[in-house]
Motif scaffolding. Structure first.
Motif: not given
Length: 81
Positions: A1-2, A6-7, A16-19, A28-29
């Motif tokens: 993971m770079y 964020y996963i 899901c992958l969030i960049t 997350l909130s």
């Protein structure tokens, strides 16, 4: 993971992958049910009908929850911007 990725996963293991960090924090909130709806629809490709059936609610309820999730994400972004 770079470092710039964020996963997020829900309680059922959908991921899901969030960049972007702000979107990661905004998602997350969210409460688990709102987060799971977004993951299922946008990252897993489930239809509104499939999501509604898995939650045992109407498609309209899913629509309303998704709109509330979007509003929460938008408010988070505006507070952080």
């Amino acid at each position: 993971m770079y470092p710039s990725e964020y996963i997020i996963s829900d309680k059922h293991g959908h991921k899901c992958l969030i960049t972007t960090e702000w979107l990661y924090q905004a998602i997350l909130s969210l409460s688990e049910k709102y987060r799971e709806i977004l993951i299922l629809e946008f990252w897993c490709g489930y239809t509104k009908r499939e999501i509604a059936e898995s939650f045992n609610v109407t498609e309209r309820t899913i629509y309303n929850r998704k709109q509330k999730a979007f509003k929460s994400i938008r408010n988070y972004y505006e507070r952080k911007a």
